[in-house]
Structures are given as C-alpha cells and as structure tokens.
Design a protein around this motif. Sequence first.
Motif, mmCIF file in Angstrom:
data_model
loop_
_atom_site.group_PDB
_atom_site.id
_atom_site.type_symbol
_atom_site.label_atom_id
_atom_site.label_comp_id
_atom_site.label_asym_id
_atom_site.label_seq_id
_atom_site.Cartn_x
_atom_site.Cartn_y
_atom_site.Cartn_z
ATOM 1 N N MET A 1 -10.069 22.547 -1.458
ATOM 2 C CA MET A 1 -9.721 21.284 -1.041
ATOM 3 C C MET A 1 -10.249 20.308 -1.750
ATOM 4 S SD MET A 1 -8.028 19.942 1.643
ATOM 5 C CE MET A 1 -7.985 20.793 3.259
ATOM 6 N N TRP A 2 -9.121 19.438 -2.418
ATOM 7 C CA TRP A 2 -9.467 18.282 -3.144
ATOM 8 C C TRP A 2 -9.076 17.066 -2.502
ATOM 9 C CZ3 TRP A 2 -12.064 20.163 -7.568
ATOM 10 C CH2 TRP A 2 -12.203 21.551 -7.832
ATOM 11 N N LYS A 3 -9.959 15.962 -2.566
ATOM 12 C CA LYS A 3 -9.753 14.668 -2.359
ATOM 13 C C LYS A 3 -9.519 13.528 -3.524
ATOM 14 C CE LYS A 3 -11.961 10.779 -0.179
ATOM 15 N NZ LYS A 3 -10.915 10.176 0.569
ATOM 16 N N PHE A 4 -8.490 12.721 -3.370
ATOM 17 C CA PHE A 4 -8.337 11.602 -3.966
ATOM 18 C C PHE A 4 -7.984 10.548 -3.301
ATOM 19 C CE2 PHE A 4 -7.036 15.459 -6.553
ATOM 20 C CZ PHE A 4 -7.529 15.112 -7.612
ATOM 21 N N ALA A 5 -7.492 9.514 -3.535
ATOM 22 C CA ALA A 5 -7.499 8.361 -2.683
ATOM 23 C C ALA A 5 -6.824 8.312 -1.162
ATOM 24 C CB ALA A 5 -6.702 7.081 -3.274
ATOM 25 N N SER A 6 -7.520 8.575 -0.140
ATOM 26 C CA SER A 6 -7.195 8.954 1.348
ATOM 27 C C SER A 6 -8.328 8.472 2.032
ATOM 28 C CB SER A 6 -7.007 10.386 1.177
ATOM 29 O OG SER A 6 -8.067 11.160 0.716
ATOM 30 N N SER B 1 -5.102 25.688 -4.170
ATOM 31 C CA SER B 1 -5.709 24.391 -4.023
ATOM 32 C C SER B 1 -4.874 23.564 -3.056
ATOM 33 C CB SER B 1 -5.702 23.782 -5.404
ATOM 34 O OG SER B 1 -6.820 24.160 -6.192
ATOM 35 N N LEU B 2 -5.457 23.068 -2.046
ATOM 36 C CA LEU B 2 -4.792 21.911 -1.280
ATOM 37 C C LEU B 2 -5.412 20.619 -1.599
ATOM 38 C CD1 LEU B 2 -5.516 23.744 2.397
ATOM 39 C CD2 LEU B 2 -3.627 23.746 0.603
ATOM 40 N N VAL B 3 -4.460 19.647 -1.909
ATOM 41 C CA VAL B 3 -4.919 18.438 -2.391
ATOM 42 C C VAL B 3 -4.390 17.192 -1.226
ATOM 43 C CG1 VAL B 3 -4.539 16.676 -4.320
ATOM 44 C CG2 VAL B 3 -4.501 19.106 -4.739
ATOM 45 N N GLU B 4 -5.398 16.456 -1.063
ATOM 46 C CA GLU B 4 -5.177 15.244 -0.104
ATOM 47 C C GLU B 4 -5.367 13.963 -0.805
ATOM 48 O OE1 GLU B 4 -7.234 14.104 3.953
ATOM 49 O OE2 GLU B 4 -8.481 13.312 2.196
ATOM 50 N N GLY B 5 -4.655 13.074 -0.969
ATOM 51 C CA GLY B 5 -4.911 11.735 -1.460
ATOM 52 C C GLY B 5 -3.833 11.334 -2.764
ATOM 53 N N SER B 6 -3.819 10.270 -3.031
ATOM 54 C CA SER B 6 -3.072 9.699 -4.176
ATOM 55 C C SER B 6 -3.792 9.277 -5.407
ATOM 56 C CB SER B 6 -2.121 8.496 -3.446
ATOM 57 O OG SER B 6 -3.091 7.381 -3.501
ATOM 58 N N ILE B 7 -3.047 9.062 -6.387
ATOM 59 C CA ILE B 7 -3.455 8.835 -7.946
ATOM 60 C C ILE B 7 -3.545 7.327 -8.027
ATOM 61 C CG2 ILE B 7 -3.355 9.003 -9.930
ATOM 62 C CD1 ILE B 7 -4.009 11.880 -8.526
ATOM 63 N N ALA C 1 -5.843 10.379 -12.287
ATOM 64 C CA ALA C 1 -4.951 11.132 -13.243
ATOM 65 C C ALA C 1 -5.587 12.449 -13.953
ATOM 66 C CB ALA C 1 -4.023 10.075 -13.810
ATOM 67 N N ARG C 2 -6.602 12.035 -14.571
ATOM 68 C CA ARG C 2 -7.191 13.013 -15.389
ATOM 69 C C ARG C 2 -7.569 14.059 -14.361
ATOM 70 N NH1 ARG C 2 -11.941 15.145 -16.178
ATOM 71 N NH2 ARG C 2 -12.893 13.962 -14.630
ATOM 72 N N ARG C 3 -8.197 13.942 -13.475
ATOM 73 C CA ARG C 3 -8.905 15.020 -12.576
ATOM 74 C C ARG C 3 -7.981 15.934 -11.980
ATOM 75 N NH1 ARG C 3 -11.508 15.222 -7.376
ATOM 76 N NH2 ARG C 3 -10.661 13.035 -7.016
ATOM 77 N N ILE C 4 -6.810 15.363 -11.590
ATOM 78 C CA ILE C 4 -5.551 16.062 -11.052
ATOM 79 C C ILE C 4 -5.251 17.255 -11.891
ATOM 80 C CG2 ILE C 4 -3.613 14.523 -11.287
ATOM 81 C CD1 ILE C 4 -4.360 16.813 -8.175
ATOM 82 N N ARG C 5 -4.970 16.586 -13.296
ATOM 83 C CA ARG C 5 -4.575 17.719 -14.454
ATOM 84 C C ARG C 5 -5.350 18.691 -14.228
ATOM 85 N NH1 ARG C 5 -3.069 13.021 -16.868
ATOM 86 N NH2 ARG C 5 -4.902 12.622 -18.034
ATOM 87 N N SER D 1 2.806 14.863 -7.017
ATOM 88 C CA SER D 1 3.752 15.421 -7.891
ATOM 89 C C SER D 1 4.246 14.347 -8.983
ATOM 90 C CB SER D 1 5.193 15.612 -6.894
ATOM 91 O OG SER D 1 5.422 14.235 -6.521
ATOM 92 N N ALA D 2 3.951 13.168 -9.056
ATOM 93 C CA ALA D 2 4.296 12.318 -10.224
ATOM 94 C C ALA D 2 3.237 12.812 -11.411
ATOM 95 C CB ALA D 2 4.087 10.740 -9.870
ATOM 96 N N HIS D 3 2.684 13.582 -11.330
ATOM 97 C CA HIS D 3 1.560 13.695 -12.284
ATOM 98 C C HIS D 3 1.237 15.131 -13.041
ATOM 99 C CE1 HIS D 3 -0.129 9.542 -12.154
ATOM 100 N NE2 HIS D 3 0.328 9.557 -10.730
ATOM 101 N N VAL D 4 1.441 16.370 -11.605
ATOM 102 C CA VAL D 4 1.549 17.601 -12.114
ATOM 103 C C VAL D 4 2.736 18.208 -11.160
ATOM 104 C CG1 VAL D 4 -0.961 17.689 -12.685
ATOM 105 C CG2 VAL D 4 -0.083 18.019 -10.486
ATOM 106 N N PRO D 5 3.060 19.553 -11.621
ATOM 107 C CA PRO D 5 3.837 20.370 -10.858
ATOM 108 C C PRO D 5 3.121 20.757 -9.442
ATOM 109 C CG PRO D 5 3.637 21.277 -12.858
ATOM 110 C CD PRO D 5 2.437 20.186 -12.703
ATOM 111 N N VAL D 6 3.883 20.337 -8.212
ATOM 112 C CA VAL D 6 3.511 20.872 -7.040
ATOM 113 C C VAL D 6 4.175 22.145 -6.457
ATOM 114 C CG1 VAL D 6 3.310 20.042 -4.645
ATOM 115 C CG2 VAL D 6 2.569 18.771 -6.704
#
Length: 255
Positions: A1-6, A48-54, A60-64, A118-123
């Motif tokens: 489970m990964w967290k970004f802006a959220s 991987s479950l991903v919460e949050g926006s870029i 952007a680097r970390r989600i890749r 999805s604007a940065h990596v395939p989902v």
Amino acid sequence: MWKFASCDGCQLSLLDCEDELLQLADHVEIAYFMEASSRQQAGPYDLSLVEGSITTAEDARRIREVRAQSRALVTIGACATAGGIQALRNFADVDEFIAVVYAHPEYIATLKTSTPISAHVPVDFELHGCPINKKQLLEVISAFLHRRRPQVPPHSVCIECKLRGNVCVWVAHGTPCMGPVTHAGCGALCPTYNRGCYGCFGPKENPNTESLCHWWRSELGTDKATLIENLRNFNASAPVFDAASRRLEQGSDKK
C-alpha cells in the motif's frame, strides 16, 4: 500500500475491514503498509495498491519506481484516479497561491498540477470513491488473488437509489443531484438523507454531463457557478468532469 498526496482515508477503508482483514491476512503477505505497520519488505510485489495523486517531481519519480516493482498496480480513491480535491489547482495559478499562503515561497517545490497515477504509469485497475467502498476494495483484492477481473458495477448512483427504494430528490424536491452521472459505490448515502449527490465516486461509465448541465440550468434554475462548483469537487480532474466545467466556464456549453 503506497501513499502519495492524499488524506489517508482510502487506506483507512482497508483497515476498517476488521474481521475481513484478518481473513485476508491468511492469504496475503503485507510487505509495505506504513499506515498499519513500520515493517518494510523489499520488492518486487505481486499487487500494489496506490492512494494519492502526483503533486511533486519526487512523487512522479517514486511512482515510476513503485510501478517497476509491481506485477499489478491498482489505484484507489479519487486522488489516485482523478487527482483529488487538490486538482483544483489545475484551474488556478499555483504560483499566486503559494505567494499568498507562504512567507517564503522559494522553499516550496511543487508541480502546477495534481494528476492521477494513470497520467504517469500504466494502471491495471482503478477503484473510485472518496473514500473508497471497503467491500469493493475486498472484491478487487480477491479478484487479483484469483486472477480474474474485478466485478465492480459501472452503473450510476441512481441505480443505488432505486435499489434502496429512495424517492428521487431531484424529481420530488427539485434538488440538484450529481447521481445520474456519478459512479455507484456509496450506497446512495446523500440522497438517502434527502441531499443531492456530490459526485464523490467520480463519473460513471459514459456519463451525459451535457444533459445534466442543461436540466440543472433550465429546469432547476441552477446558476453556472454552482454547476462548475459541483463538477469541480472531489473528482475535478476526471476528464469528463474537467471538460464539462471548462465548457461552462468558457460559455461554450450547448445548452
């Protein structure tokens, strides 16, 4: 489970599963979930479950990196699938906001937009909601465990209202409601309590926002500012809501 802006609300939805989470733990090994445990296990990961926006270059680097380590990647919640409430920055001057809010704007490093994963990596799958429906999340995890497509209904909140036997707040009371264009998942929570839907779960499959805007304005007397405000809510950057709000703002809507 990964967290970004959220706000962490979608991660908490998983923890809210309680008894179901104990059963799930018998079938999966949780390798990384900082909301629940400080234990970290290096990848690669099956899911991987991903919460949050870029919202930053570091995001952007970390989600890749996350995508590279993940066999499957599922985005959960409005932030991860549509940029979230923070995507309101996409319609404004971020530099101006920073200058007004911070005493030393030069210390702030951020992107001018908030964008979905999805604007940065395939989902592999997107689960909508603000926050997500925990039963839908369990269905998604179960589906990936059994290597099948998740069965998440694509219909609108209006169907949920019918299933609950609700009287339509739009028809009966003239209350503006986003239900006709909003993805099901909340159980028609707001209409059940005589409030219009706020669109928390984002656009449903093939939503007719043009018709919704026409009826809100011509039949309910809703002003343009209120319409834009409702479209630019939890899922402001969802393409269909984004396009509809920009048409209204530019005065190019057909109705």
